[in-house]
Design a protein around this motif. Structure first.
Motif, PDB file in Angstrom:
ATOM      1  N   THR A   1     -35.642  27.167  31.983  1.00 24.43           N
ATOM      2  CA  THR A   1     -34.517  26.142  32.303  1.00 24.43           C
ATOM      3  C   THR A   1     -34.074  26.385  33.487  1.00 24.43           C
ATOM      4  OG1 THR A   1     -33.107  27.874  31.221  1.00 24.43           O
ATOM      5  CG2 THR A   1     -33.873  26.027  29.703  1.00 24.43           C
ATOM      6  N   GLY A   2     -33.586  25.235  34.180  1.00 22.79           N
ATOM      7  CA  GLY A   2     -32.998  25.316  35.408  1.00 22.79           C
ATOM      8  C   GLY A   2     -34.044  24.939  36.679  1.00 22.79           C
ATOM      9  N   TYR A   3     -35.071  24.271  36.181  1.00 24.63           N
ATOM     10  CA  TYR A   3     -36.252  23.758  37.104  1.00 24.63           C
ATOM     11  C   TYR A   3     -36.571  22.467  36.772  1.00 24.63           C
ATOM     12  CZ  TYR A   3     -36.407  28.828  38.010  1.00 24.63           C
ATOM     13  OH  TYR A   3     -35.873  30.202  38.491  1.00 24.63           O
ATOM     14  N   GLY A   4     -35.725  21.571  36.082  1.00 23.18           N
ATOM     15  CA  GLY A   4     -35.964  20.278  35.638  1.00 23.18           C
ATOM     16  C   GLY A   4     -36.490  20.369  34.138  1.00 23.18           C
ATOM     17  N   GLN A   5     -36.063  19.208  33.490  1.00 23.31           N
ATOM     18  CA  GLN A   5     -36.382  19.085  32.103  1.00 23.31           C
ATOM     19  C   GLN A   5     -37.756  18.895  31.876  1.00 23.31           C
ATOM     20  OE1 GLN A   5     -34.057  19.384  29.894  1.00 23.31           O
ATOM     21  NE2 GLN A   5     -35.581  19.493  28.253  1.00 23.31           N
ATOM     22  N   LYS A   6     -38.599  18.294  32.719  1.00 17.08           N
ATOM     23  CA  LYS A   6     -40.049  18.508  32.411  1.00 17.08           C
ATOM     24  C   LYS A   6     -40.665  19.666  32.409  1.00 17.08           C
ATOM     25  CE  LYS A   6     -44.378  16.348  34.471  1.00 17.08           C
ATOM     26  NZ  LYS A   6     -44.886  15.456  35.586  1.00 17.08           N
ATOM     27  N   PHE A   7     -40.228  20.551  33.258  1.00 15.07           N
ATOM     28  CA  PHE A   7     -40.570  22.023  33.130  1.00 15.07           C
ATOM     29  C   PHE A   7     -40.536  22.934  32.205  1.00 15.07           C
ATOM     30  CE2 PHE A   7     -40.768  26.372  34.826  1.00 15.07           C
ATOM     31  CZ  PHE A   7     -41.962  26.534  35.574  1.00 15.07           C
ATOM     32  N   THR A   8     -39.088  22.406  31.542  1.00 15.55           N
ATOM     33  CA  THR A   8     -38.894  23.051  30.125  1.00 15.55           C
ATOM     34  C   THR A   8     -39.577  22.520  29.067  1.00 15.55           C
ATOM     35  OG1 THR A   8     -36.469  23.301  31.101  1.00 15.55           O
ATOM     36  CG2 THR A   8     -36.869  23.464  28.799  1.00 15.55           C
ATOM     37  N   ASP A   9     -39.868  21.143  28.949  1.00 13.73           N
ATOM     38  CA  ASP A   9     -40.494  20.729  28.018  1.00 13.73           C
ATOM     39  C   ASP A   9     -41.970  21.147  28.012  1.00 13.73           C
ATOM     40  OD1 ASP A   9     -38.128  19.429  27.452  1.00 13.73           O
ATOM     41  OD2 ASP A   9     -38.733  17.412  28.061  1.00 13.73           O
ATOM     42  N   ALA A  10     -42.568  21.501  29.201  1.00  7.87           N
ATOM     43  CA  ALA A  10     -44.004  21.865  29.160  1.00  7.87           C
ATOM     44  C   ALA A  10     -44.490  22.861  28.273  1.00  7.87           C
ATOM     45  CB  ALA A  10     -44.187  21.870  30.728  1.00  7.87           C
ATOM     46  N   ILE A  11     -43.565  23.738  27.875  1.00  8.77           N
ATOM     47  CA  ILE A  11     -44.036  24.766  26.699  1.00  8.77           C
ATOM     48  C   ILE A  11     -44.291  24.428  25.396  1.00  8.77           C
ATOM     49  CG2 ILE A  11     -42.003  25.445  26.177  1.00  8.77           C
ATOM     50  CD1 ILE A  11     -42.869  28.495  26.434  1.00  8.77           C
ATOM     51  N   ARG A  12     -44.075  23.280  25.120  1.00  9.63           N
ATOM     52  CA  ARG A  12     -44.279  22.600  23.834  1.00  9.63           C
ATOM     53  C   ARG A  12     -45.543  22.669  23.536  1.00  9.63           C
ATOM     54  NH1 ARG A  12     -42.091  17.126  20.901  1.00  9.63           N
ATOM     55  NH2 ARG A  12     -42.688  17.625  18.804  1.00  9.63           N
ATOM     56  N   GLU A  13     -45.833  23.402  22.218  1.00  9.10           N
ATOM     57  CA  GLU A  13     -47.425  23.486  21.828  1.00  9.10           C
ATOM     58  C   GLU A  13     -48.174  24.144  22.729  1.00  9.10           C
ATOM     59  OE1 GLU A  13     -49.000  20.078  19.418  1.00  9.10           O
ATOM     60  OE2 GLU A  13     -47.089  19.108  19.992  1.00  9.10           O
ATOM     61  N   SER A  14     -47.567  25.031  23.734  1.00  8.14           N
ATOM     62  CA  SER A  14     -48.392  25.642  24.828  1.00  8.14           C
ATOM     63  C   SER A  14     -47.998  26.951  24.956  1.00  8.14           C
ATOM     64  CB  SER A  14     -48.351  24.985  25.930  1.00  8.14           C
ATOM     65  OG  SER A  14     -49.284  25.471  26.912  1.00  8.14           O
ATOM     66  N   TRP A  15     -47.404  27.771  23.827  1.00 11.70           N
ATOM     67  CA  TRP A  15     -46.760  29.041  23.915  1.00 11.70           C
ATOM     68  C   TRP A  15     -47.487  30.220  24.717  1.00 11.70           C
ATOM     69  CZ3 TRP A  15     -43.179  31.508  20.021  1.00 11.70           C
ATOM     70  CH2 TRP A  15     -42.188  30.820  19.942  1.00 11.70           C
ATOM     71  N   GLY A  16     -48.751  30.314  24.092  1.00 11.87           N
ATOM     72  CA  GLY A  16     -49.714  31.066  25.040  1.00 11.87           C
ATOM     73  C   GLY A  16     -50.714  30.611  25.983  1.00 11.87           C
TER      74      GLY A  16
END
Length: 743
Positions: free
Chosen positions: A522-537
């Protein structure tokens, strides 16, 4: 008390004074705060409530009663109210005067435990108070001291939640209560000039379907109070809170507290304009004149890390309220940060918001003049602070536009200062008091620097990280690397003080600490935060690999052949994921605190909306998605020595996760150790437990990089006692089993 030491150790961290955020009085001359310290000599905690002179920096102890908490200014002078918990579970409202130290009296007593005190001053000598306390099903205040021991320990549930964070869900619910604090009129001679608590009212007695503050962490950020109204946020009672995050925001009229009448007010829902669905809400606040309010609202239901949008409301008596989303634009682009708290300026024409921004928690200002005059909801943020992490913002005095800021950094545990928004760069006044700054701990901001490297496979974005060197750093020498992975996963390493995962503790052992904020942070834009969805590893792992390679190539003083990695929660998941992949072979040792071993076990977690969102739906519809990022699929590769820590009251990630990982390591013959606290949850909060935690962790990693063990006799004795107790229990269990077999 000022703590000075030549070396910053875990014991220094844990026993150092811990100060709350502060708030200044109406005339701005004094600031009020509470503080606690822990003594390992007496094995006890002490606490106190203090005032500090804003200009002099001199602190004065008002009370050292350990049962006193949540001090607040009342009226326009220097009088204070705080809550005092009684042995019978009751709560007293204690009045004190900063100009007459030691003189206190009780304004009133509530027949149960209450907290989260808020005050709205009506005039000098009169204030509306609001606070929270659990209510019984009949609307009365719940007091656990009045409950007898049941004959059976059984619990029956017909819907989620069964348990949450570290406790099983009980029928009592959090409720907002209001009352009046008023000075006794002069014609009542017995208590002339004294404050009295009048008309305590359960605002939600007729509406048990609502709960505020929302558990497990809700507090004063879930409601606010003004002259005639309260505003609150609560989970939507029509949906299951374990699988949904949608919140409703309500305004209720406060009854006349002097008549002690039962409230007949109906909650009026604030409807987000143009929205059919939405998500979580928080931080409702009134303007100083009570004519406007604002709150934070997420767009997506089921996603607790969605971007917060500022909602503005013009209060209209007796009508359905609609909220307008503040259209925040940075130049011609949408503002992509997510505010975490908001407040109005003293004149109500500005809105102040804190938000994470590139590893800091900064303060932003929004001019509402156009909205107030013409209804235009367009605003441009003005950044007022650029470093450190703000914990709370308050007005510096009753009518002043200046702000009283409470904050911290990696090296300063508590900083108070006054900020003038008209000129934030030069008009800052530091409030020193007995400073809890890094110099007292042997720390310096010069130890901290920032790194950036290209992340992911396509290198289309940059990853930010913090680096902390030892205070005794010499550039010609080499230091082992401690790679710290944060939890969340939608979280971040921010430049702020922590008593649990403090980078300075590891740096002072002789490590160069790197704390990266990879994809999902968090803190680098919402797109950067959202990008972990279904990509934990996936992307986060690639970012960490790239970071290790960058450190390896760019810093001669970092010995990456002696590297260790540590993480908790999602960071613990990443330890288990790293263990099964190539990066795991780069480290001499790993530390996994309360981490995920098997994705399937997420079904035992409390808040089910979390895996539903992050893993792409329910497991019966997306088994492949759960399997793809499951660390347990790669246990055949586990070979790096690993410390597993998992606590029995962790209902977010159950202890079976830690035991499963430890069992795999043991059966594979990998050097490993298991540490557990039966009385701790997802975190380790107890002072003595924290010292054991730090000792075990530091001794574990130091052993594999050639650093000496933690030289703390008491801590080592405690750890050895834990180990012997475990051995004794193990032997006793084996003997019992043998007797059973023999029989």
């Amino acid at each position: 008390m000022t703590l000075r030491t030549n070396k910053f150790t875990p014991k220094v961290l844990i026993s150092a004074p811990r100060r709350s955020a502060a708030q200044s009085c109406a005339d701005g001359s004094l600031a009020l705060y509470s503080q606690s310290t822990y003594s390992f000599d007496t094995h006890s905690k002490s606490s106190g409530i203090y005032v500090v002179g804003v200009k002099s920096g001199q602190s004065t102890l008002l009370t050292n009663d350990s049962r006193a908490s949540e001090p607040k200014w009342i009226g326009l002078g220097h009088e204070i109210v705080w809550l005092k918990q009684g042995d019978n579970g009751n709560t007293s409202f204690v009045i004190a005067d900063a100009n007459d130290v030691g003189k206190t009296y009780t304004a009133g007593t509530i027949s149960g435990p209450v907290s989260n005190l808020k005050i709205h001053v009506l005039e000098d000598g009169k204030a509306i108070v609001a606070f929270s306390g659990k209510s019984n099903q009949d609307g009365s205040l719940y007091n656990p001291k009045d409950v007898g021991k049941p004959h059976s320990s059984g619990r029956i549930y017909d819907s989620l939640f069964v348990r949450r964070w570290d406790a099983y869900v009980e029928p009592q619910r959090n409720t907002i209560w209001t009352a009046l604090l008023q000075k006794i009129p002069s014609n009542v001679t017995a208590r002339e000039g004294r404050w009295s608590l009048l008309g305590v009212t359960n605002m939600l007695k007729r509406f048990p379907q609502f709960e505020c503050p929302m558990p497990p962490f809700g507090g004063t950020d879930h409601f606010d109070v003004t002259r005639d109204y309260i505003v609150m946020v609560s989970k939507d009672p029509s949906v299951n809170p374990a699988t949904h995050t949608v919140c409703l925001t309500y305004v209720m009229r406060i009854p006349n507290p002097i008549s002690v009448e039962e409230t007949n007010a109906e909650p009026v829902m604030i409807k987000p304009e143009g929205k059919r669905t939405w998500g979580a809400a928080t931080s409702p606040v009134f303007s100083p004149d009570g004519k406007y309010l604002a709150f934070l609202l997420m767009n997506e239901d089921g996603y607790e890390s969605d971007q917060n949008h500022i909602q503005l409301v013009h209060m209209q008596e007796g009508s359905v309220l609609h909220s307008h989303t503040l259209d925040v634009r940075d130049s011609d682009k949408d503002w992509d940060l997510s505010p975490s708290s908001i407040m109005f300026s003293a004149d109500g024409t500005k809105l102040l918001a804190t938000a994470e921004d590139t590893g800091c928690v900064c303060l932003f200002e929004f001019d509402l003049t156009r909205w107030l005059t013409s209804g235009s909801n367009r605003a441009t943020p003005r950044k007022l602070t650029h470093s450190g992490s703000i914990s709370e913002v308050a007005r510096a005095s009753f009518l002043s536009q200046q702000l009283f800021i409470s904050s911290s950094t990696f090296t300063d545990s508590s900083i108070y200062y006054i900020l003038d928004p008209s000129d934030p760069e030069t008009k800052r006044i530091d409030v020193s008091s007995f400073a809890n700054n890094g110099a007292n701990f042997g720390l310096s901001s010069a130890q901290v620097s920032e790194l950036w490297w290209k992340g992911g496979d396509d290198a289309s974005y940059m990853v930010h990280a913090w680096m902390m060197k030892p205070s005794f750093f010499r550039p010609e020498k080499k230091y082992p690397l401690a790679y710290l992975i944060h939890g969340g996963p939608q979280g971040a390493w921010d430049d702020q003080w922590s008593t649990r995962w403090n980078p300075a503790v590891f740096a002072e052992q002789g490590y160069v600490v790197v704390a990266p904020n990879p994809t999902g942070s968090t803190g680098y834009g919402q797109k950067f935060t959202d990008a972990i969805r279904e990509s934990w590893g996936g992307l986060p792992y690639e970012d960490l690999v790239k970071g290790f390679e960058y450190i390896e190539s760019e810093f001669d003083f970092v010995d990456t052949s002696r590297a260790v990695a540590l993480g908790a929660s999602y960071g613990g998941y990443m330890m288990n994921w790293i263990q099964g992949h190539d990066l795991g072979r780069k480290f001499k040792a790993l530390v996994c605190h309360d981490g995920v071993f098997s994705m399937t076990a997420q079904l035992a977690s409390d808040e089910q909306y979390f895996p539903l969102h992050d893993l792409g739906g329910p497991i019966w519809k997306n088994q492949q998605g759960y399997d793809q990022w499951d660390p347990s699929r790669f246990t055949e590769n586990w070979s790096t020595p690993q410390l597993i820590i998992h606590n029995e009251l962790d209902y977010r990630l159950t202890i079976a996760e830690g035991l499963a990982a430890f069992n795999v390591l043991q059966m594979r013959g990998v050097d490993s150790r298991f540490l557990s606290f039966p009385d701790e949850n997802h975190w380790v909060l107890g002072h003595e437990n924290s010292l054991v935690w730090h000792t075990v962790v530091i001794d574990w990693i130091n052993k594999y990089v050639g650093l000496p063990p933690l030289r703390d006799k008491e801590a080592r004795e405690e750890v050895e006692g834990c180990r012997k107790d475990a051995v004794r229990r193990s032997v006793a269990e084996e003997m019992k089993l043998l007797r059973v077999v023999e029989e």
